[in-house]
Write an enzyme that holds these catalytic residues in place. Structure first.
Site, PDB file in Angstrom:
ATOM      1  N   THR A  41       0.816  -1.214   0.000  1.00 26.29           N
ATOM      2  CA  THR A  41       0.000   0.000   0.000  1.00 26.29           C
ATOM      3  C   THR A  41       0.842   1.252   0.000  1.00 26.29           C
ATOM      4  O   THR A  41       0.470   2.262  -0.583  1.00 26.29           O
ATOM      5  CB  THR A  41      -0.925  -0.012   1.224  1.00 26.29           C
ATOM      6  OG1 THR A  41      -1.846  -1.080   1.083  1.00 26.29           O
ATOM      7  CG2 THR A  41      -1.678   1.293   1.384  1.00 26.29           C
ATOM      8  N   TYR A  55      -8.226   0.230  -3.103  1.00 26.49           N
ATOM      9  CA  TYR A  55      -7.202   0.862  -3.968  1.00 26.49           C
ATOM     10  C   TYR A  55      -6.335  -0.252  -4.566  1.00 26.49           C
ATOM     11  O   TYR A  55      -6.510  -1.441  -4.256  1.00 26.49           O
ATOM     12  CB  TYR A  55      -6.343   1.817  -3.143  1.00 26.49           C
ATOM     13  CG  TYR A  55      -5.772   1.179  -1.909  1.00 26.49           C
ATOM     14  CD1 TYR A  55      -6.420   1.295  -0.670  1.00 26.49           C
ATOM     15  CD2 TYR A  55      -4.627   0.379  -1.964  1.00 26.49           C
ATOM     16  CE1 TYR A  55      -5.937   0.670   0.458  1.00 26.49           C
ATOM     17  CE2 TYR A  55      -4.136  -0.256  -0.845  1.00 26.49           C
ATOM     18  CZ  TYR A  55      -4.795  -0.105   0.361  1.00 26.49           C
ATOM     19  OH  TYR A  55      -4.320  -0.747   1.474  1.00 26.49           O
ATOM     20  N   THR A 121       1.597  -4.317   4.207  1.00 25.38           N
ATOM     21  CA  THR A 121       1.441  -4.570   5.652  1.00 25.38           C
ATOM     22  C   THR A 121       0.891  -5.953   5.942  1.00 25.38           C
ATOM     23  O   THR A 121       1.025  -6.441   7.056  1.00 25.38           O
ATOM     24  CB  THR A 121       0.493  -3.532   6.269  1.00 25.38           C
ATOM     25  OG1 THR A 121      -0.779  -3.623   5.631  1.00 25.38           O
ATOM     26  CG2 THR A 121       1.064  -2.133   6.142  1.00 25.38           C
ATOM     27  N   LYS A 194       0.176  -7.219  13.001  1.00 29.93           N
ATOM     28  CA  LYS A 194      -0.881  -6.353  12.449  1.00 29.93           C
ATOM     29  C   LYS A 194      -2.172  -6.675  13.192  1.00 29.93           C
ATOM     30  O   LYS A 194      -2.627  -7.810  13.189  1.00 29.93           O
ATOM     31  CB  LYS A 194      -1.024  -6.594  10.941  1.00 29.93           C
ATOM     32  CG  LYS A 194      -2.030  -5.667  10.254  1.00 29.93           C
ATOM     33  CD  LYS A 194      -2.002  -5.836   8.733  1.00 29.93           C
ATOM     34  CE  LYS A 194      -2.998  -4.882   8.052  1.00 29.93           C
ATOM     35  NZ  LYS A 194      -2.963  -5.020   6.559  1.00 29.93           N
ATOM     36  N   GLU A 315      -1.152 -28.305  27.467  1.00 30.77           N
ATOM     37  CA  GLU A 315      -2.399 -28.916  26.963  1.00 30.77           C
ATOM     38  C   GLU A 315      -2.155 -30.235  26.237  1.00 30.77           C
ATOM     39  O   GLU A 315      -3.086 -30.857  25.741  1.00 30.77           O
ATOM     40  CB  GLU A 315      -3.098 -27.933  26.020  1.00 30.77           C
ATOM     41  CG  GLU A 315      -3.790 -26.802  26.745  1.00 30.77           C
ATOM     42  CD  GLU A 315      -4.971 -27.304  27.569  1.00 30.77           C
ATOM     43  OE1 GLU A 315      -5.294 -26.664  28.592  1.00 30.77           O
ATOM     44  OE2 GLU A 315      -5.557 -28.352  27.216  1.00 30.77           O
TER      45      GLU A 315
HETATM   46  N1  DGL Z   1      -2.426  -5.989  -0.355  1.00 30.67           N
HETATM   47  C1  DGL Z   1      -1.948  -5.513   0.927  1.00 30.67           C
HETATM   48  C2  DGL Z   1      -0.426  -5.713   1.019  1.00 30.67           C
HETATM   49  O1  DGL Z   1       0.258  -5.485   0.021  1.00 30.67           O
HETATM   50  C3  DGL Z   1      -2.244  -4.071   1.149  1.00 30.67           C
HETATM   51  C4  DGL Z   1      -2.105  -3.728   2.578  1.00 30.67           C
HETATM   52  C5  DGL Z   1      -0.962  -2.770   2.831  1.00 30.67           C
HETATM   53  O2  DGL Z   1       0.125  -2.836   2.235  1.00 30.67           O
HETATM   54  O3  DGL Z   1      -1.177  -1.969   3.754  1.00 30.67           O
HETATM   55  O4  DGL Z   1       0.050  -6.079   2.102  1.00 30.67           O
END
Ligand code: DGL
Length: 358
Positions: A41, A55, A121, A194, A315
């Protein structure tokens, strides 16, 4: 009649020369940081300024990312390389091996002081941990992404990139292991995850805690990671072109063991069980795991819970079943450690040691 420059003119020339010298000296003092771009992103673009979901990731090249943040030149001598241009859900073992080899080659160069990796991410925490275990240098390596594309209102990519370069250029980041810089925060690769699908504060280190902040153009560390990393690990990927196949099976009420059995039949060398609770095993899955272990598949009990220790012999009787407990590693990071462990040994006791070491 020969030209006699005035004293005033000579002083002006001298002042300019001194200014240029001081700029050159200042530039000489700036750390040299290489930005390795992989997509995501942070390199994404949307149809409008209010497009924060839906996007396209991985559309903007590394030189454009750098050009969009001219302030980088104040904190480091920056160079960019486009290693990949992918959405990070498509990151593969082969991508990781290529990236880790490139990082190690660059960091062995005296003219490279630190590295920033721009990354999607979705799997950023995984790439960060893989590098935390395979980078053979104490120089800073910082991963950074964005939760909003650069075309969006209040895009977080530019400031995240600025902070990441500033951190990679800093002395404070030396010897701290691979770091993740997001949302003005500094996290350790081993423990960051994340936690939100779309908000800028998504990256957190719940319970074990982040390492510090980046504020006012300066990094502030309050903690260091207690586990071995980078140059202190036993893993060497320099001669590897592939990694052992390790897969993850998810635990849930009324779980169907078909997925586990299919992965074992497909040749998995290791299985991470993302169990409910403290890594609990449903009877139907336990039967499949025991059978897989008897075939030589390495079994690691992790947990879908996300925080806390999966205790050995808690466990399940790991001693009797010859399983490994994942300690605090979440399933996706336990998979990375097990893949690298299997490049060194198939001895479950040695592998359990590794889960308590890294
Ligand atoms: N498709 C996701 C990635 O490339 C977008 C999320 C991002 O990069 O924040 O990990």
């Amino acid at each position: 009649m020969s030209y006699q420059p005035s004293a005033r003119w000579l002083n002006a020339v001298l002042a300019c020369a001194m200014l240029l010298t001081s700029y050159a000296e200042a530039a000489e003092k700036l750390a040299h940081v290489t930005i390795l771009a992989t997509g995501g992103t942070i390199a994404g673009s949307g149809a409008s300024s209010t497009t924060t979901v839906g996007y396209t990731a991985a559309t903007v090249g590394v030189n454009s990312l750098i050009a969009a943040v001219p302030e980088l030149a104040k904190v480091a001598e920056v160079k960019g390389e486009q290693v990949f241009q992918i959405a990070s859900e498509n990151m593969s073992n082969e991508h990781w091996l290529k990236l880790a080899k490139r990082v190690n080659t660059l960091l062995a160069q005296p003219d490279v002081d630190g590295i920033v990796i721009t990354h999607g991410t979705d799997t950023l925490e995984e790439t960060a941990y893989f590098l935390d275990l395979t980078v053979k240098s104490k120089k800073p390596v910082v991963l950074v992404g964005a939760m909003r594309p650069g075309t969006a209102l209040s895009a977080d990519g530019p400031i995240n990139l600025y902070n990441a370069v500033l951190l990679a250029a800093s002395q404070e980041a030396v010897g701290k292991g691979v770091l993740v810089a997001m949302n003005d925060q500094i996290h350790a690769a081993r423990d960051v995850t994340k936690t939100n699908t779309s908000t800028p504060d998504s990256f957190k280190t719940p319970e074990l805690g982040m390492l510090g902040y980046i504020q006012g153009n300066k990094p502030y560390f309050y903690h260091v990671s207690s586990r071995k990393n980078t140059a202190d690990t036993e893993f060497d990927i320099s001669q590897l072109d592939t990694l052992p196949q390790v897969d993850i099976v998810y635990g849930y009420a009324n779980v169907n063991p078909v997925a586990l059995n299919a992965l074992v039949a497909a040749g998995a060398k290791g299985i991470i069980h993302a169990g409910v609770g403290d890594g609990s095993l449903a009877a139907s899955v336990k039967t499949g795991l025991v059978a897989a272990r008897k075939q030589g598949v390495l079994i690691v009990r992790s947990s879908r819970v996300g925080q806390g220790i999966v205790a050995r012999n808690g466990e399940a009787n790991d001693d009797e079943l010859d399983f490994v407990a994942s300690d605090t590693l979440n399933p996706q990071k336990a998979r990375i450690l097990l893949m690298l462990a299997l490049t060194r040994t198939s001895d479950s006791k040695q592998i359990q040691r590794m889960f308590y070491t890294y």
